[in-house]
Design a protein around this motif. Structure first.
Motif, PDB file in Angstrom:
ATOM      1  N   UNK A 142       0.630  -0.931  -0.106  1.00 57.26           N
ATOM      2  CA  UNK A 142      -0.293  -0.084  -0.231  1.00 57.26           C
ATOM      3  C   UNK A 142       1.182   1.107   0.243  1.00 57.26           C
ATOM      4  N   UNK A 143       0.858   2.271  -1.020  1.00 57.97           N
ATOM      5  CA  UNK A 143       0.775   3.276  -0.874  1.00 57.97           C
ATOM      6  C   UNK A 143       0.610   4.487  -0.866  1.00 57.97           C
ATOM      7  N   UNK A 144       1.507   5.108  -0.307  1.00 60.03           N
ATOM      8  CA  UNK A 144       0.580   6.623  -0.176  1.00 60.03           C
ATOM      9  C   UNK A 144       1.145   8.086  -0.290  1.00 60.03           C
ATOM     10  N   UNK A 145       0.887   8.930  -0.888  1.00 62.47           N
ATOM     11  CA  UNK A 145       1.480  10.240  -0.992  1.00 62.47           C
ATOM     12  C   UNK A 145       2.392  10.722   0.559  1.00 62.47           C
ATOM     13  N   UNK A 146       3.846  10.542  -0.168  1.00 56.56           N
ATOM     14  CA  UNK A 146       4.227  11.300   1.152  1.00 56.56           C
ATOM     15  C   UNK A 146       4.427  12.131   2.366  1.00 56.56           C
ATOM     16  N   UNK A 147       3.842  13.327   0.975  1.00 57.83           N
ATOM     17  CA  UNK A 147       3.579  14.465   2.551  1.00 57.83           C
ATOM     18  C   UNK A 147       2.379  13.589   3.377  1.00 57.83           C
ATOM     19  N   UNK A 148       1.436  13.440   2.718  1.00 56.26           N
ATOM     20  CA  UNK A 148      -0.061  13.321   3.491  1.00 56.26           C
ATOM     21  C   UNK A 148       0.828  12.033   4.712  1.00 56.26           C
ATOM     22  N   UNK A 149       1.444  11.372   4.500  1.00 57.68           N
ATOM     23  CA  UNK A 149       2.175  10.161   4.842  1.00 57.68           C
ATOM     24  C   UNK A 149       2.575  10.530   6.852  1.00 57.68           C
ATOM     25  N   UNK A 150       3.220  12.005   5.940  1.00 61.12           N
ATOM     26  CA  UNK A 150       4.129  12.752   7.851  1.00 61.12           C
ATOM     27  C   UNK A 150       3.057  13.565   8.436  1.00 61.12           C
ATOM     28  N   UNK A 151       2.049  14.306   7.288  1.00 60.88           N
ATOM     29  CA  UNK A 151       1.282  14.919   7.675  1.00 60.88           C
ATOM     30  C   UNK A 151      -0.004  14.307   8.874  1.00 60.88           C
ATOM     31  N   UNK A 152      -0.513  12.968   8.359  1.00 63.98           N
ATOM     32  CA  UNK A 152      -1.295  12.106   9.064  1.00 63.98           C
ATOM     33  C   UNK A 152      -0.538  11.939  10.104  1.00 63.98           C
ATOM     34  N   UNK A 153       0.544  10.996  10.354  1.00 63.22           N
ATOM     35  CA  UNK A 153       1.324  10.885  11.432  1.00 63.22           C
ATOM     36  C   UNK A 153       1.578  12.031  12.004  1.00 63.22           C
ATOM     37  N   UNK A 154       1.557  12.982  11.888  1.00 66.80           N
ATOM     38  CA  UNK A 154       1.972  14.303  12.989  1.00 66.80           C
ATOM     39  C   UNK A 154       0.472  14.327  14.076  1.00 66.80           C
ATOM     40  N   UNK A 155      -0.797  14.302  12.611  1.00 67.30           N
ATOM     41  CA  UNK A 155      -1.300  14.565  13.623  1.00 67.30           C
ATOM     42  C   UNK A 155      -2.656  13.189  14.782  1.00 67.30           C
ATOM     43  N   UNK A 156      -1.411  12.293  14.606  1.00 70.57           N
ATOM     44  CA  UNK A 156      -2.003  11.113  14.717  1.00 70.57           C
ATOM     45  C   UNK A 156      -1.381  11.158  16.363  1.00 70.57           C
ATOM     46  N   UNK A 157      -0.098  10.976  16.422  1.00 67.09           N
ATOM     47  CA  UNK A 157       0.768  11.212  17.745  1.00 67.09           C
ATOM     48  C   UNK A 157       0.328  12.303  18.130  1.00 67.09           C
ATOM     49  N   UNK A 158      -0.079  13.323  17.249  1.00 68.31           N
ATOM     50  CA  UNK A 158      -0.262  14.886  18.702  1.00 68.31           C
ATOM     51  C   UNK A 158      -1.716  13.904  19.032  1.00 68.31           C
ATOM     52  N   UNK A 159      -2.166  13.487  19.104  1.00 66.66           N
ATOM     53  CA  UNK A 159      -3.170  12.627  19.892  1.00 66.66           C
ATOM     54  C   UNK A 159      -3.274  11.840  20.953  1.00 66.66           C
ATOM     55  N   UNK A 160      -1.634  11.567  20.884  1.00 64.03           N
ATOM     56  CA  UNK A 160      -1.323  10.347  21.625  1.00 64.03           C
ATOM     57  C   UNK A 160      -1.620   9.449  21.815  1.00 64.03           C
ATOM     58  N   UNK A 161      -1.548   9.109  20.468  1.00 66.94           N
ATOM     59  CA  UNK A 161      -1.015   7.138  19.611  1.00 66.94           C
ATOM     60  C   UNK A 161       0.273   7.297  19.151  1.00 66.94           C
ATOM     61  N   UNK A 162       0.098   5.336  19.552  1.00 68.93           N
ATOM     62  CA  UNK A 162       1.361   4.720  19.517  1.00 68.93           C
ATOM     63  C   UNK A 162       2.475   5.558  19.549  1.00 68.93           C
ATOM     64  N   UNK A 163       2.810   6.770  21.275  1.00 64.92           N
ATOM     65  CA  UNK A 163       3.624   6.982  22.162  1.00 64.92           C
ATOM     66  C   UNK A 163       4.717   6.094  22.351  1.00 64.92           C
ATOM     67  N   UNK A 164       5.026   4.486  22.345  1.00 67.19           N
ATOM     68  CA  UNK A 164       5.968   3.923  22.242  1.00 67.19           C
ATOM     69  C   UNK A 164       7.059   3.831  20.234  1.00 67.19           C
ATOM     70  N   UNK A 165       6.387   4.744  19.749  1.00 65.80           N
ATOM     71  CA  UNK A 165       6.973   4.363  18.270  1.00 65.80           C
ATOM     72  C   UNK A 165       8.477   5.062  18.406  1.00 65.80           C
ATOM     73  N   UNK A 166       9.302   4.201  18.348  1.00 62.51           N
ATOM     74  CA  UNK A 166      10.665   5.022  18.255  1.00 62.51           C
ATOM     75  C   UNK A 166      11.033   5.673  16.540  1.00 62.51           C
ATOM     76  N   UNK A 167      10.109   5.780  16.208  1.00 62.68           N
ATOM     77  CA  UNK A 167      10.501   7.183  14.393  1.00 62.68           C
ATOM     78  C   UNK A 167      10.518   8.153  15.350  1.00 62.68           C
TER      79      UNK A 167
END
Length: 302
Positions: A142-167
């Protein structure tokens, strides 16, 4: 006002609780089908004796589902299980590997049906082709627009999701960082994963199907088109028309338009629209990398 020491103390506590739980959103995603979807479509016993006695496709090829963080891991996991459980696969036929290997997320590396997260690249594809031998492999990524990926990632983790991620260590910092600083941290942390995704899927290959996240999620018609093309690629004449129909019917449970999610995995669109405004403010060297990823994958700069 909190002192810096107090802030870091809170972040460390938050991170420790999440990390020690041993459960991630990625692992939860791969149990979604057993919990919710499988009871809703026709049981496997409805297959005829002749259909059940046919050689299973995974005895002919190795099947690998590939996803990278925020490219659509959740939906890819749902689809893979829906497809193969509908064809009679069992949990012993399936394995998963994620890089890094978080607690309870990696199992059965020798199983013929695999789900791989954050570990597939051009070089890994070459290794797997050799390992698959004469039988070959069938990879769906599954492939997604790379910029959409980082935008989505910020919103996702900013909500407190997957805070064990070492990325992005410590990921808990994203809870308190604003969009400009947070997007920079996410973009830096996701560079290796996005580079791997791009290298693996920028060029077509006979044993690889590129599943387009945008087409998959835009509408039910787009979803159905992608599923039809994917079934042709995966199985050709290895399954009967009746089995194909059953599989396509099963996959509809992963269509976000037919069955909107009831959990909070999806981001708020307002957050993503707001954060996207800060993409041009990324450091020039990082922004140029993401523009290059977009170009290599055929996405317009956004």
């Amino acid at each position: 006002m909190q002192t810096a020491a107090q802030l870091w103390s809170c972040l460390f506590l938050y991170y420790s609780v999440c990390c020690c739980s041993g459960i991630t959103e990625e692992s939860n995603a791969l149990n979604f089908v057993q919990r919710k979807a499988l009871p809703r479509f026709a049981p496997l016993s409805t297959l005829s004796t002749a259909q059940s006695s046919r050689s299973k496709p995974w005895l002919m090829h190795k099947y690998i589902a590939v996803a990278h963080h925020k490219s659509g891991v959740y939906v890819m996991g749902q689809l893979w299980e829906l497809i193969f459980f509908a064809l009679g696969a069992t949990t012993s036929d399936m394995g998963m590997w994620i890089q890094p290997c978080y607690p309870h997320t990696c199992y059965s590396p020798e199983a013929p049906i695999q789900i791989w997260v954050d570990m597939y690249s051009y070089d890994k594809a070459q290794e797997e082709r050799v390992a698959a031998g004469a039988n070959g492999m069938r990879v769906v990524g599954i492939v997604r627009d790379p910029v959409s990926m980082i935008v989505s990632a910020y919103c996702y983790h900013h909500r407190g999701k997957e805070l064990d991620s070492i990325l992005f260590f410590p990921a808990a910092l994203l809870v308190v960082l604003g969009p400009k600083e947070g997007l920079k941290l996410v973009a830096e942390g996701m560079l290796p994963a996005v580079e791997n995704m791009t290298s693996a899927f920028e060029q077509p290959s006979h044993d690889t199907f590129r599943l387009e996240y945008e087409k998959l999620t835009r509408s039910s018609d787009g979803f159905d088109q992608q599923m039809g093309e994917m079934m042709n690629f995966l199985f050709q004449d290895l399954i009967t028309p009746a089995e194909r129909s059953q599989v396509l019917n099963a996959t509809k449970w992963a269509d976000l338009h037919r069955h909107p999610p009831t959990d909070d995995h999806q981001n708020n669109q307002e957050c993503e629209d707001e954060v996207r405004k800060y993409v041009p403010s990324l450091p020039a060297d990082i922004l140029s990398r993401y523009r290059s990823f977009q170009e290599r994958l055929g996405y317009a700069a956004t």
